[in-house]
Design a protein around this motif. Structure first.
Motif, PDB file in Angstrom:
ATOM      1  N   GLY A  98       0.808  -1.218   0.000  1.00 33.67           N
ATOM      2  CA  GLY A  98       0.000   0.000   0.000  1.00 33.67           C
ATOM      3  C   GLY A  98       0.836   1.261   0.000  1.00 33.67           C
ATOM      4  O   GLY A  98       0.499   2.246  -0.670  1.00 33.67           O
ATOM      5  N   LYS A  99       1.948   1.229   0.715  1.00 37.29           N
ATOM      6  CA  LYS A  99       2.717   2.465   0.851  1.00 37.29           C
ATOM      7  C   LYS A  99       3.378   2.848  -0.468  1.00 37.29           C
ATOM      8  O   LYS A  99       3.316   4.010  -0.882  1.00 37.29           O
ATOM      9  CB  LYS A  99       3.713   2.337   1.999  1.00 37.29           C
ATOM     10  CG  LYS A  99       2.950   2.344   3.326  1.00 37.29           C
ATOM     11  CD  LYS A  99       3.807   2.183   4.537  1.00 37.29           C
ATOM     12  CE  LYS A  99       2.905   2.183   5.778  1.00 37.29           C
ATOM     13  NZ  LYS A  99       3.563   1.631   6.950  1.00 37.29           N
ATOM     14  N   ALA A 100       4.010   1.901  -1.138  1.00 37.14           N
ATOM     15  CA  ALA A 100       4.662   2.214  -2.428  1.00 37.14           C
ATOM     16  C   ALA A 100       3.618   2.701  -3.431  1.00 37.14           C
ATOM     17  O   ALA A 100       3.846   3.672  -4.175  1.00 37.14           O
ATOM     18  CB  ALA A 100       5.393   0.978  -2.957  1.00 37.14           C
ATOM     19  N   ILE A 101       2.461   2.060  -3.446  1.00 39.06           N
ATOM     20  CA  ILE A 101       1.419   2.459  -4.407  1.00 39.06           C
ATOM     21  C   ILE A 101       0.876   3.849  -4.060  1.00 39.06           C
ATOM     22  O   ILE A 101       0.683   4.687  -4.948  1.00 39.06           O
ATOM     23  CB  ILE A 101       0.309   1.385  -4.483  1.00 39.06           C
ATOM     24  CG1 ILE A 101       0.892   0.145  -5.171  1.00 39.06           C
ATOM     25  CG2 ILE A 101      -0.930   1.897  -5.229  1.00 39.06           C
ATOM     26  CD1 ILE A 101       0.003  -1.062  -5.216  1.00 39.06           C
ATOM     27  N   ASP A 102       0.677   4.109  -2.774  1.00 40.74           N
ATOM     28  CA  ASP A 102       0.189   5.441  -2.378  1.00 40.74           C
ATOM     29  C   ASP A 102       1.209   6.535  -2.711  1.00 40.74           C
ATOM     30  O   ASP A 102       0.831   7.631  -3.127  1.00 40.74           O
ATOM     31  CB  ASP A 102      -0.134   5.482  -0.881  1.00 40.74           C
ATOM     32  CG  ASP A 102      -1.542   4.988  -0.589  1.00 40.74           C
ATOM     33  OD1 ASP A 102      -2.415   5.131  -1.467  1.00 40.74           O
ATOM     34  OD2 ASP A 102      -1.763   4.451   0.504  1.00 40.74           O
ATOM     35  N   ILE A 103       2.484   6.250  -2.527  1.00 43.26           N
ATOM     36  CA  ILE A 103       3.512   7.261  -2.840  1.00 43.26           C
ATOM     37  C   ILE A 103       3.510   7.531  -4.347  1.00 43.26           C
ATOM     38  O   ILE A 103       3.540   8.689  -4.789  1.00 43.26           O
ATOM     39  CB  ILE A 103       4.901   6.801  -2.330  1.00 43.26           C
ATOM     40  CG1 ILE A 103       4.911   6.845  -0.803  1.00 43.26           C
ATOM     41  CG2 ILE A 103       6.015   7.678  -2.892  1.00 43.26           C
ATOM     42  CD1 ILE A 103       6.092   6.155  -0.170  1.00 43.26           C
ATOM     43  N   THR A 120       1.988  -6.015  -4.994  1.00 39.16           N
ATOM     44  CA  THR A 120       2.675  -7.286  -4.731  1.00 39.16           C
ATOM     45  C   THR A 120       2.080  -7.955  -3.496  1.00 39.16           C
ATOM     46  O   THR A 120       2.551  -9.000  -3.069  1.00 39.16           O
ATOM     47  CB  THR A 120       4.181  -7.064  -4.520  1.00 39.16           C
ATOM     48  OG1 THR A 120       4.354  -6.123  -3.449  1.00 39.16           O
ATOM     49  CG2 THR A 120       4.850  -6.537  -5.785  1.00 39.16           C
ATOM     50  N   ALA A 121       1.085  -7.307  -2.901  1.00 33.57           N
ATOM     51  CA  ALA A 121       0.399  -7.887  -1.748  1.00 33.57           C
ATOM     52  C   ALA A 121      -1.075  -7.503  -1.852  1.00 33.57           C
ATOM     53  O   ALA A 121      -1.394  -6.384  -2.247  1.00 33.57           O
ATOM     54  CB  ALA A 121       0.998  -7.335  -0.448  1.00 33.57           C
ATOM     55  N   ALA A 122      -1.940  -8.463  -1.496  1.00 31.53           N
ATOM     56  CA  ALA A 122      -3.392  -8.186  -1.505  1.00 31.53           C
ATOM     57  C   ALA A 122      -3.780  -7.685  -0.125  1.00 31.53           C
ATOM     58  O   ALA A 122      -4.608  -8.270   0.566  1.00 31.53           O
ATOM     59  CB  ALA A 122      -4.145  -9.459  -1.878  1.00 31.53           C
ATOM     60  N   GLY A 132      -5.339   8.723  -1.891  1.00 35.96           N
ATOM     61  CA  GLY A 132      -3.926   8.556  -1.569  1.00 35.96           C
ATOM     62  C   GLY A 132      -3.759   8.699  -0.067  1.00 35.96           C
ATOM     63  O   GLY A 132      -4.388   9.555   0.545  1.00 35.96           O
ATOM     64  N   SER A 133      -2.921   7.840   0.526  1.00 34.70           N
ATOM     65  CA  SER A 133      -2.789   7.867   1.974  1.00 34.70           C
ATOM     66  C   SER A 133      -1.311   7.919   2.352  1.00 34.70           C
ATOM     67  O   SER A 133      -0.628   6.912   2.286  1.00 34.70           O
ATOM     68  CB  SER A 133      -3.456   6.606   2.530  1.00 34.70           C
ATOM     69  OG  SER A 133      -3.388   6.588   3.907  1.00 34.70           O
ATOM     70  N   VAL A 134      -0.851   9.122   2.688  1.00 31.67           N
ATOM     71  CA  VAL A 134       0.540   9.294   3.124  1.00 31.67           C
ATOM     72  C   VAL A 134       0.477  10.187   4.363  1.00 31.67           C
ATOM     73  O   VAL A 134      -0.170  11.238   4.319  1.00 31.67           O
ATOM     74  CB  VAL A 134       1.381   9.973   2.011  1.00 31.67           C
ATOM     75  CG1 VAL A 134       2.766  10.337   2.523  1.00 31.67           C
ATOM     76  CG2 VAL A 134       1.510   9.061   0.800  1.00 31.67           C
ATOM     77  N   GLU A 164       0.128 -12.943   6.205  1.00 31.49           N
ATOM     78  CA  GLU A 164      -0.567 -11.898   6.982  1.00 31.49           C
ATOM     79  C   GLU A 164      -0.943 -10.698   6.108  1.00 31.49           C
ATOM     80  O   GLU A 164      -1.884  -9.968   6.425  1.00 31.49           O
ATOM     81  CB  GLU A 164       0.221 -11.457   8.218  1.00 31.49           C
ATOM     82  CG  GLU A 164       1.540 -10.788   7.964  1.00 31.49           C
ATOM     83  CD  GLU A 164       2.690 -11.776   7.967  1.00 31.49           C
ATOM     84  OE1 GLU A 164       2.448 -12.992   7.775  1.00 31.49           O
ATOM     85  OE2 GLU A 164       3.838 -11.330   8.147  1.00 31.49           O
ATOM     86  N   LEU A 165      -0.235 -10.501   5.000  1.00 29.35           N
ATOM     87  CA  LEU A 165      -0.614  -9.387   4.121  1.00 29.35           C
ATOM     88  C   LEU A 165      -1.977  -9.684   3.475  1.00 29.35           C
ATOM     89  O   LEU A 165      -2.823  -8.799   3.334  1.00 29.35           O
ATOM     90  CB  LEU A 165       0.462  -9.142   3.057  1.00 29.35           C
ATOM     91  CG  LEU A 165       1.805  -8.614   3.601  1.00 29.35           C
ATOM     92  CD1 LEU A 165       2.853  -8.591   2.499  1.00 29.35           C
ATOM     93  CD2 LEU A 165       1.650  -7.219   4.191  1.00 29.35           C
ATOM     94  N   THR A 166      -2.191 -10.945   3.104  1.00 28.28           N
ATOM     95  CA  THR A 166      -3.492 -11.322   2.521  1.00 28.28           C
ATOM     96  C   THR A 166      -4.601 -11.229   3.571  1.00 28.28           C
ATOM     97  O   THR A 166      -5.706 -10.734   3.281  1.00 28.28           O
ATOM     98  CB  THR A 166      -3.435 -12.755   1.942  1.00 28.28           C
ATOM     99  OG1 THR A 166      -2.311 -12.843   1.074  1.00 28.28           O
ATOM    100  CG2 THR A 166      -4.695 -13.103   1.179  1.00 28.28           C
ATOM    101  N   ALA A 171      -9.354  -8.358   5.955  1.00 25.40           N
ATOM    102  CA  ALA A 171      -9.919  -7.593   7.071  1.00 25.40           C
ATOM    103  C   ALA A 171     -10.305  -6.184   6.624  1.00 25.40           C
ATOM    104  O   ALA A 171     -11.325  -5.632   7.071  1.00 25.40           O
ATOM    105  CB  ALA A 171      -8.917  -7.548   8.228  1.00 25.40           C
ATOM    106  N   ASP A 172      -9.517  -5.602   5.716  1.00 22.73           N
ATOM    107  CA  ASP A 172      -9.860  -4.265   5.194  1.00 22.73           C
ATOM    108  C   ASP A 172     -11.229  -4.337   4.493  1.00 22.73           C
ATOM    109  O   ASP A 172     -12.034  -3.406   4.575  1.00 22.73           O
ATOM    110  CB  ASP A 172      -8.760  -3.794   4.222  1.00 22.73           C
ATOM    111  CG  ASP A 172      -8.667  -2.270   4.096  1.00 22.73           C
ATOM    112  OD1 ASP A 172      -9.236  -1.553   4.932  1.00 22.73           O
ATOM    113  OD2 ASP A 172      -8.006  -1.802   3.144  1.00 22.73           O
ATOM    114  N   ILE A 173     -11.504  -5.458   3.824  1.00 24.36           N
ATOM    115  CA  ILE A 173     -12.792  -5.639   3.134  1.00 24.36           C
ATOM    116  C   ILE A 173     -13.914  -5.918   4.149  1.00 24.36           C
ATOM    117  O   ILE A 173     -15.013  -5.365   4.037  1.00 24.36           O
ATOM    118  CB  ILE A 173     -12.694  -6.817   2.133  1.00 24.36           C
ATOM    119  CG1 ILE A 173     -11.680  -6.510   1.032  1.00 24.36           C
ATOM    120  CG2 ILE A 173     -14.058  -7.155   1.544  1.00 24.36           C
ATOM    121  CD1 ILE A 173     -12.003  -5.304   0.202  1.00 24.36           C
TER     122      ILE A 173
END
Ligand SMILES: NC(=O)C1=CN([C@@H]2O[C@H](COP(=O)(O)OP(=O)(O)OC[C@H]3O[C@@H](n4cnc5c(N)ncnc54)[C@H](O)[C@@H]3O)[C@@H](O)[C@H]2O)C=CC1
Ligand SMILES: O=C(CO)COP(=O)(O)O
Ligand SMILES: [Zn+2]
Length: 353
Positions: A98-103, A120-122, A132-134, A164-166, A171-173
């Motif tokens: 999430g962080k790389a994509i948000d940046i 690269t992670a769900a 965007g979340s930074v 744990e990333l999946t 959990a986000d869903i």
């Protein structure tokens, strides 16, 4: 007179499935993107995905520039902007969590350039969203941005990421249930902007995920398929609403406050999941859906307690009693919980002992 209008921004291509990481060059071609890309990635995703994608670009006669970011911060966004200018990049590709994509999303917004999202992670539903979340000063929640031009989600790569990333993505869903409850409450009490289409899509996404929970198992590529489709659908709900409301209510406020009080203690998705158990209790009381949320989380190995999050009880109570202040978003927390009420909800739901 009818004066409503809406502008929904969505990606043009969404490519999900086994081995699709090899198709990034084709997706760029399909979008008629010209010039040099800048890859925005972080250390492990670089090895896992950015390096092989770079080799494909080189084979196609395109020399990508690469910038590796370590933390989600505005300095990192500025570094990416500078790297894009120095490389004379024409578009960005965010490759990672999430962080790389948000940046990449925030930098591309600033540069007024398109970007592609290659998760690269769900692990979160920002993969496709228009948010965007930074972290910015004390602010942790997302802000308006543009969605990616395309998303390329390779289920083989996603299923090989740490489990744990999946479970964080799931959990986000699952937290969409309470996010939508909060949104409807705010519509009733404060007449906030509300979209029944976005709310229904968000709820349905959580339902489909929970109905398919038995397919969500470590090492099973089909899990990555089920979870990534849910993440896409939830992100689209945010784009339809032009707000994170369909996927973010009080459980997200709780998580954003934990990010301030206990930085990096737990993953975003895991924190919002535990928050969702408690806010479901606040909405429906003892007989509400909080047990269903807890059981759904535990069936996919996501944390349901403070101990499992690695966060102490006092921090949970502090986050519950203060998180209503961090954003102008009306939720079941109203103008805030007092400590006794916070202790009661956290204890009754088993989040703390
Ligand atoms: N913009 C939006 O709409 C949304 C944004 N978010 C944001 O996303 C972030 C959470 O994203 P996360 O992915 O949980 O955190 P993250 O980006 O920090 O990733 C967690 C860790 O997993 C690593 N990783 C990623 N893929 C990997 C792989 N294949 N193999 C091994 N390690 C891998 C990353 O390098 C990182 O160290 C938060 O900052 C949250 O606020 C969350 C939801 C929506
Ligand atoms: O995480 C999100 C949705 O899952 C985005 O929500 P926020 O706007 O609260 O950051
Ligand atoms: Zn979230």
């Amino acid at each position: 007179m009818f004066e409503k209008s809406t502008w929904i921004r969505l990606p043009r291509n969404v490519v999900v499935g086994h081995g699709v990481i090899d198709r990034v060059v084709d997706v760029v071609d399909d979008l008629h993107l010209q010039g040099r890309p800048l890859f925005v990635t972080s250390p492990t995703p670089k090895d896992v995905a950015a390096d092989p994608i770079a080799a494909d670009f080189e084979a196609a006669g395109i020399d990508p520039a690469v910038v590796t970011v370590e933390t989600a911060s505005f300095e990192a966004v500025e570094d990416v902007i500078e790297a894009a200018e120095a490389a004379e990049a024409a578009y960005l590709i965010g490759i990672g969590g999430g962080k790389a994509i948000d940046i990449a999303k925030m930098a591309s917004h600033h540069l007024e350039m398109g970007f592609l999202s290659v998760p690269t992670a769900a692990s979160h539903d920002g993969v496709i969203s228009n948010r965007g979340s930074v972290p910015d000063g004390d602010t942790r929640h997302s802000v308006a941005a543009k969605p990616p031009l395309a998303v390329v989600a390779d289920t083989e790569v996603l299923s090989q990421a740490p489990w744990e990333l999946t479970t964080a993505g799931c959990a986000d869903i699952i937290s969409n249930y309470t996010a939508v409850m909060d949104w409807r409450l705010a519509k009733r009490l404060k007449d906030v902007e509300y979209s029944e289409y976005a709310a229904a899509l968000s709820e349905m996404t959580a339902e489909i995920l929970v109905d398919n929970a038995d397919l969500i198992r470590p090492g099973l590529e089909e899990s990555a398929w089920v979870v990534s489709k849910a993440l896409m659908s939830s992100g689209v709900a945010m784009s339809i609403a032009d707000s994170s409301r369909p996927a973010s209510g009080a459980e997200h406020l709780f998580s954003h406050q934990l990010d301030r009080l206990a930085p990096d203690a737990a993953l975003h998705g895991h924190q919002v999941g535990v928050g969702s158990i408690m806010t479901a209790y606040l909405h429906g009381g003892e007989d509400g859906i909080w047990r269903d949320i807890r059981d759904a989380l535990s069936s996919i190995d996501a944390p349901t307690t403070a101990v499992e999050l690695g966060i102490d009880d006092e921090t949970v109570i502090e986050a519950l009693t203060t998180c209503h202040e961090i954003r102008d978003r009306y939720t079941i927390l109203g103008d805030g919980m007092n400590e006794r009420a916070a202790l009661e909800v956290a204890t009754k739901t088993g989040v703390i002992d």
